[in-house]
Design a protein around this motif. Structure first.
Motif, mmCIF file in Angstrom:
data_model
loop_
_atom_site.group_PDB
_atom_site.id
_atom_site.type_symbol
_atom_site.label_atom_id
_atom_site.label_comp_id
_atom_site.label_asym_id
_atom_site.label_seq_id
_atom_site.Cartn_x
_atom_site.Cartn_y
_atom_site.Cartn_z
ATOM 1 N N LYS A 1 4.437 13.201 10.074
ATOM 2 C CA LYS A 1 5.172 13.126 11.337
ATOM 3 C C LYS A 1 6.192 14.256 11.399
ATOM 4 O O LYS A 1 6.813 14.602 10.386
ATOM 5 C CB LYS A 1 5.900 11.781 11.474
ATOM 6 N N ASP A 2 6.355 14.828 12.625
ATOM 7 C CA ASP A 2 7.390 15.827 12.789
ATOM 8 C C ASP A 2 8.681 15.140 13.235
ATOM 9 O O ASP A 2 8.756 13.906 13.340
ATOM 10 C CB ASP A 2 6.941 16.914 13.770
ATOM 11 N N MET A 3 9.691 15.936 13.500
ATOM 12 C CA MET A 3 11.003 15.422 13.900
ATOM 13 C C MET A 3 11.538 14.418 12.893
ATOM 14 O O MET A 3 12.191 13.437 13.240
ATOM 15 C CB MET A 3 10.960 14.807 15.304
ATOM 16 N N ILE A 4 11.135 14.676 11.637
ATOM 17 C CA ILE A 4 11.528 13.847 10.482
ATOM 18 C C ILE A 4 11.342 12.357 10.750
ATOM 19 O O ILE A 4 12.114 11.507 10.270
ATOM 20 C CB ILE A 4 12.968 14.162 10.034
ATOM 21 N N GLY A 5 10.341 12.076 11.572
ATOM 22 C CA GLY A 5 9.985 10.693 11.814
ATOM 23 C C GLY A 5 10.800 9.993 12.870
ATOM 24 O O GLY A 5 10.679 8.766 13.025
ATOM 25 N N LEU A 6 11.636 10.716 13.630
ATOM 26 C CA LEU A 6 12.465 10.082 14.655
ATOM 27 C C LEU A 6 11.601 9.614 15.824
ATOM 28 O O LEU A 6 10.458 10.064 15.975
ATOM 29 C CB LEU A 6 13.525 11.067 15.137
ATOM 30 N N PRO A 7 12.153 8.773 16.683
ATOM 31 C CA PRO A 7 11.364 8.332 17.839
ATOM 32 C C PRO A 7 10.922 9.523 18.686
ATOM 33 O O PRO A 7 11.669 10.476 18.889
ATOM 34 C CB PRO A 7 12.310 7.396 18.582
ATOM 35 N N GLY A 8 9.714 9.464 19.174
ATOM 36 C CA GLY A 8 9.154 10.552 19.953
ATOM 37 C C GLY A 8 8.456 11.595 19.127
ATOM 38 O O GLY A 8 7.948 12.587 19.666
ATOM 39 N N ALA A 9 8.445 11.403 17.822
ATOM 40 C CA ALA A 9 7.789 12.381 16.948
ATOM 41 C C ALA A 9 6.276 12.282 17.094
ATOM 42 O O ALA A 9 5.722 11.233 17.406
ATOM 43 C CB ALA A 9 8.198 12.148 15.502
ATOM 44 N N LEU A 10 5.644 13.428 16.868
ATOM 45 C CA LEU A 10 4.182 13.492 16.874
ATOM 46 C C LEU A 10 3.678 13.398 15.432
ATOM 47 O O LEU A 10 4.376 13.783 14.476
ATOM 48 C CB LEU A 10 3.702 14.790 17.522
ATOM 49 N N SER A 11 2.417 12.895 15.248
ATOM 50 C CA SER A 11 1.890 12.671 13.886
ATOM 51 C C SER A 11 0.427 13.131 13.799
ATOM 52 O O SER A 11 -0.267 13.233 14.796
ATOM 53 C CB SER A 11 2.002 11.192 13.511
ATOM 54 N N GLY A 12 -0.004 13.389 12.558
ATOM 55 C CA GLY A 12 -1.398 13.703 12.233
ATOM 56 C C GLY A 12 -1.775 13.035 10.928
ATOM 57 O O GLY A 12 -0.923 12.791 10.058
ATOM 58 N N THR A 13 -3.048 12.717 10.745
ATOM 59 C CA THR A 13 -3.500 12.007 9.542
ATOM 60 C C THR A 13 -4.631 12.781 8.863
ATOM 61 O O THR A 13 -5.317 13.598 9.482
ATOM 62 C CB THR A 13 -3.990 10.594 9.889
ATOM 63 N N THR A 14 -4.797 12.487 7.604
ATOM 64 C CA THR A 14 -5.916 13.014 6.818
ATOM 65 C C THR A 14 -6.267 11.992 5.748
ATOM 66 O O THR A 14 -5.475 11.065 5.469
ATOM 67 C CB THR A 14 -5.563 14.361 6.170
ATOM 68 N N SER A 15 -7.472 12.144 5.180
ATOM 69 C CA SER A 15 -7.933 11.228 4.128
ATOM 70 C C SER A 15 -8.203 12.019 2.853
ATOM 71 O O SER A 15 -8.631 13.179 2.888
ATOM 72 C CB SER A 15 -9.198 10.486 4.563
ATOM 73 N N VAL A 16 -7.978 11.374 1.728
ATOM 74 C CA VAL A 16 -8.182 11.967 0.407
ATOM 75 C C VAL A 16 -9.099 11.043 -0.382
ATOM 76 O O VAL A 16 -8.814 9.841 -0.509
ATOM 77 C CB VAL A 16 -6.841 12.159 -0.333
ATOM 78 N N LEU A 17 -10.240 11.617 -0.885
ATOM 79 C CA LEU A 17 -11.146 10.859 -1.744
ATOM 80 C C LEU A 17 -10.736 11.085 -3.191
ATOM 81 O O LEU A 17 -10.816 12.213 -3.704
ATOM 82 C CB LEU A 17 -12.602 11.296 -1.532
ATOM 83 N N VAL A 18 -10.284 10.029 -3.827
ATOM 84 C CA VAL A 18 -9.839 10.102 -5.218
ATOM 85 C C VAL A 18 -10.911 9.466 -6.090
ATOM 86 O O VAL A 18 -11.233 8.285 -5.930
ATOM 87 C CB VAL A 18 -8.492 9.390 -5.410
ATOM 88 N N LYS A 19 -11.493 10.296 -6.999
ATOM 89 C CA LYS A 19 -12.514 9.808 -7.922
ATOM 90 C C LYS A 19 -11.905 9.660 -9.309
ATOM 91 O O LYS A 19 -11.105 10.518 -9.744
ATOM 92 C CB LYS A 19 -13.686 10.783 -7.987
ATOM 93 N N LEU A 20 -12.312 8.603 -9.983
ATOM 94 C CA LEU A 20 -11.813 8.351 -11.334
ATOM 95 C C LEU A 20 -12.844 8.857 -12.337
ATOM 96 O O LEU A 20 -14.019 8.476 -12.295
ATOM 97 C CB LEU A 20 -11.563 6.857 -11.542
ATOM 98 N N SER A 21 -12.432 9.745 -13.201
ATOM 99 C CA SER A 21 -13.291 10.197 -14.289
ATOM 100 C C SER A 21 -13.219 9.216 -15.459
ATOM 101 O O SER A 21 -12.214 8.524 -15.633
ATOM 102 C CB SER A 21 -12.894 11.600 -14.746
ATOM 103 N N ASP A 22 -14.311 9.184 -16.233
ATOM 104 C CA ASP A 22 -14.432 8.165 -17.282
ATOM 105 C C ASP A 22 -13.678 8.578 -18.532
ATOM 106 O O ASP A 22 -13.682 9.758 -18.924
ATOM 107 C CB ASP A 22 -15.911 7.939 -17.606
ATOM 108 N N VAL A 23 -13.082 7.614 -19.171
ATOM 109 C CA VAL A 23 -12.534 7.767 -20.516
ATOM 110 C C VAL A 23 -13.145 6.667 -21.373
ATOM 111 O O VAL A 23 -13.597 5.640 -20.863
ATOM 112 C CB VAL A 23 -10.996 7.684 -20.521
ATOM 113 N N ASN A 24 -13.144 6.908 -22.647
ATOM 114 C CA ASN A 24 -13.814 5.982 -23.565
ATOM 115 C C ASN A 24 -12.896 4.797 -23.856
ATOM 116 O O ASN A 24 -12.351 4.643 -24.953
ATOM 117 C CB ASN A 24 -14.184 6.704 -24.852
#
Length: 769
Positions: A226-249
């Motif tokens: 969000k812009d305007m540090i999140g104040l009322p009237g601020a505009l926003s954009g979203t994105t997604s992140v795919l987090v994969k877990l690598s194997d450990v023994n």
């Protein structure tokens, strides 16, 4: 708030300038009564207008330009010059008001530089010089944040501790970052709790709770900016992140089954695979590699790991015997071969399983008590004597009776008890050892057999008397004196002696008054000496001396051996070597004559064989000369051939098929007729072989029955003609023996095809000649 003042210019030219005047080095701010701000920087100044972007009005008033010389009589005209003048910005020529004709977008262009001019309409001249000013588009929050690097994907090891950085996301805002908070962004997490968190100002995503890949191996995290540090009237954009877990023994392998039941045949060889065991590991890749082992250190079984399938293969390490032990119980364990030190806590105790192995009984062949047998027996033992006993048993539980046999032996036999007997005479001197193969067969199952080697040594008894070690050629000179040594003899014994052989030499009883005597050297040799002086070649050319030889066996055996002594004329040499040389030369001469005669016979035989082969080859070439050379007479070279098949005046073939007496009407010379008769008779006799005769007759019949065949006169066709061709012969092979006055009038009877020949060789030609 933007405001505008009408200020006097320092050159005395009054204009309406923007409310900000800047100078270098030092800035002073003065509040004017109209609410505008005046900023003065020493050294130089500039003028600028501020216009808010995205104004919705069709025409937006920006400001006013006005000269202090303008008295309001409408004689001044204001003009606007520069990029955007007349299209984006317009000016009221009378009042000097500046308007924006269209919406302005700061993100497209934030600054416009224009020039203003005042003209007197009465004179048409510029009242003042051009003045340059700037119009700045002020920012409003009309752009939402955007993530330019999406899509995002991150890989993080499972079981990572809290605070571990996953990825950093960054959004950008097209608004002016220097204008308020329009471009100041804050980040928040819309989806991903409680496993993830994000730093509001940096966009760094971190782990907030441990995650197990075996439960869930990937997560979708949604981030909002969000812009305007999140104040009322601020505009926003979203994105997604795919987090994969690598194997450990973090998981140890575990057996699927706690008990495995396997079977193995007692006849299985060492190394046989008898079954498989399988453990399961929740990890993947290298972390799922397994290592199987036998926990109780078994000497009978072992386990190997299949690196492709990660299975444990149970193999036979040592042969098993159902009668000794019919079941086994072993314990196998499994573990990962490589484990990181920080993950040892997950692999403290290896997983185990129990394997029960049942041994299957197999009908096994008999087993001998010994791997081989060695027996001894004296030679000359009577038939039926026992040599020894072999023994075999059935290793199975039913204990089948055993039968025995000996293959390919005429000297030994075996009974059902395994006792070996003699069936023939034994002679150590002929064969001192016998290698036998005794076969044991189960009577309940005759297919179950086994064999064992048996070695029989024949022991010696003193059954062979000693004899001369070689054949002796002994000579004595006619002039030999008494006591002269003429021969040294030795003996051999075919028997085997425990001690060294010792032989005793003596003359037989009837040789007491012999011309020779013997002296035993006590070293298994003896010398023959003359017992008188002088011998006669004519009176007694040969002496036969009987010598007794005894051995040291028990009992001692004696033999009588005859030594032949030849009387020799030694001449002046007084040596018997000349006698031996003479005999040798005589024998060599006889041998040379025999060898020469044999070689001559061989040469005669080979010569006879080669001669027959040459005659046969020559006969084949004579009977069939057509294979190498063609003697045919070509008759197709006459100028007049006739009209072929279309010729209606062709000769009558019946003339050629007429009576065999046709040749009688052809007067020839007597000499030629005689030669031809002899030739026909020789051919009529034909070859002796019926195959050749049949072949020649077939060729003759084929030539006689073909009306289109030319009268070839060659040995290929007429090697055997029988009674002769009905058409006669037109060959000129033997024309040399004919006379020039021979009558050829018979050619007139052969038809028009022979008309030219009749003209050439007929009576008309002869009469002309």
């Amino acid at each position: 708030m933007n405001c505008w003042l009408l200020l006097p210019f320092m050159l005395g030219i009054p204009l309406l300038w923007p409310c900000i005047i800047a100078a270098e080095n030092k800035t002073e701010e003065v509040r004017h009564p109209a609410g505008s701000h005046l900023r003065i920087r020493r050294g130089w100044m500039w003028n600028q207008f501020f216009v808010p972007e995205e104004m919705n009005k069709t025409r937006h008033h920006i400001g006013q330009l006005r000269s202090d010389l303008d008295n309001g009589n409408n004689s001044f005209q204001y003009k606007l010059l520069g990029v955007g003048a007349g299209s984006i910005f317009v000016i009221d020529e009378r009042t000097g008001d500046i308007y924006a004709e269209q919406k302005l977008d700061r993100e497209e262009r934030s600054l416009y530089t224009l020039r203003a001019q005042v003209i007197d309409t009465n004179t048409g001249r510029a009242v003042e010089p051009e003045s340059e000013f700037v119009i700045r588009v002020s920012d409003i929050n009309d752009n939402e944040p955007k993530f330019l690097d999406e899509p995002y994907e991150a890989i993080v090891p499972e079981m990572s501790p809290e605070g571990t950085l996953v990825i950093q996301v960054t959004a950008s805002d097209a608004d002016d970052p220097s204008s308020g908070n329009n471009a100041r962004l804050v980040y928040s997490l819309l989806q991903g709790q409680p496993y993830f968190s994000i730093e509001p100002t940096t966009g760094k995503i971190r782990i907030s709770s441990k995650m197990d890949r075996e439960l869930q191996d990937e997560y979708w995290v949604i981030i909002q900016a969000k812009d305007m540090i999140g104040l009322p009237g601020a505009l926003s954009g979203t994105t997604s992140v795919l987090v994969k877990l690598s194997d450990v023994n973090d998981n140890k392998p575990i057996f699927k089954d706690s008990l495995y039941r396997l079977t193995v045949s007692e006849s299985a060889p060492v190394g046989t695979s008898i079954g498989k065991i399988m453990a399961y590991d929740s990890d993947i890749g290298e972390n799922a590699e397994m290592d199987y082992s036998i926990e109780d250190d078994s000497r009978t079984f072992d386990v190997i790991t299949n690196n492709e399938t990660q299975e444990g293969i149970i193999i036979l390490k040592k042969k098993v015997n159902f009668e000794d032990q019919n079941h086994y119980r072993i314990r196998a364990k499994v573990k990962n071969p490589q484990v990181d030190e920080q993950l040892r806590e997950y692999h403290t105790e290896a997983s185990t399983t129990v394997i029960k192995i049942q041994v299957e009984d197999v009908d096994e062949p008999p087993v001998f008590l010994l791997p081989y047998y060695i027996f001894e027996i004296f030679e000359e033992c009577p038939h039926g004597s026992s040599v020894g006993t072999v023994s075999a048993t059935d290793p199975d539980q039913r204990k089948s009776p055993i039968g025995y046999s000996i293959a390919r032996s005429e000297v030994f036999s075996v009974d059902d008890n395994g006792t070996i007997f003699i069936t023939n005479r034994l002679d150590r001197e002929t064969s001192a050892w016998y290698n036998l193969s005794v076969t044991a067969t189960e009577k309940y199952n005759i297919t179950q057999i086994s064999s064992v080697p048996v070695y029989v040594q024949v022991l010696n008894i003193n059954d062979h008397a000693p004899e001369f070690s070689e054949y002796y050629e002994t000579y004595v000179c006619e002039n030999a004196v008494s006591g002269q040594v003429i021969q040294t003899i030795s003996a051999v014994d075919r028997d085997e002696s425990i001690e060294h052989h010792h032989f005793y030499f003596n003359l037989s009883v009837e040789e007491n008054n012999s011309s020779f005597t013997i002296l035993d050297n006590q070293d298994n040799t003896a010398v023959i000496l003359t017992n008188r002086t002088g011998f006669s070649l004519q009176e007694e050319p040969v002496f036969y001396v009987s010598i007794l030889i005894a051995d040291n066996g028990i009992p001692s055996l004696t033999s009588t051996n005859t030594l032949t002594i030849h009387v020799c004329d030694c001449g002046d040499a007084d040596s018997t070597q000349t006698c031996s040389h003479k005999d040798f030369m005589l024998s060599m001469g006889f041998r040379a004559e025999v060898i020469t005669a044999i070689l001559i016979c061989i040469m005669i035989i080979f010569g006879f064989v080669f001669l027959n082969l040459g005659l046969k080859q020559r006969r084949k070439q004579t009977l069939f000369p057509e294979k190498s050379e063609d003697f045919r007479e070509n008759i197709f070279r006459y100028d007049d051939e006739g009209g072929g098949e279309a010729d209606t005046e062709a000769f009558d073939i019946a003339q050629l098929r007429g009576s065999a007496l046709m040749r009688g009407r052809k007067p020839r010379r007597a000499s030629r007729a005689e030669m031809r008769s002899l030739y026909r008779q020789s051919l009529q006799g034909g070859p002796d072989s019926a195959v050749f005769r049949k072949f020649i007759l077939e060729k003759l019949e084929e030539a006689d029955t073909d009306p289109c065949a030319p009268p070839f006169d060659s040995l290929q066709t007429y090697a055997f003609e029988g009674t002769g061709s009905l058409a006669g012969s037109l060959s000129s092979l033997d024309s040399a023996v004919s006379d020039h006055d021979e009558n050829y009038d018979y050619l007139n009877q052969l038809g028009p095809r022979f008309k030219r020949l009749a003209c050439m060789f007929g009576s008309a030609v002869q009469s002309k000649n």
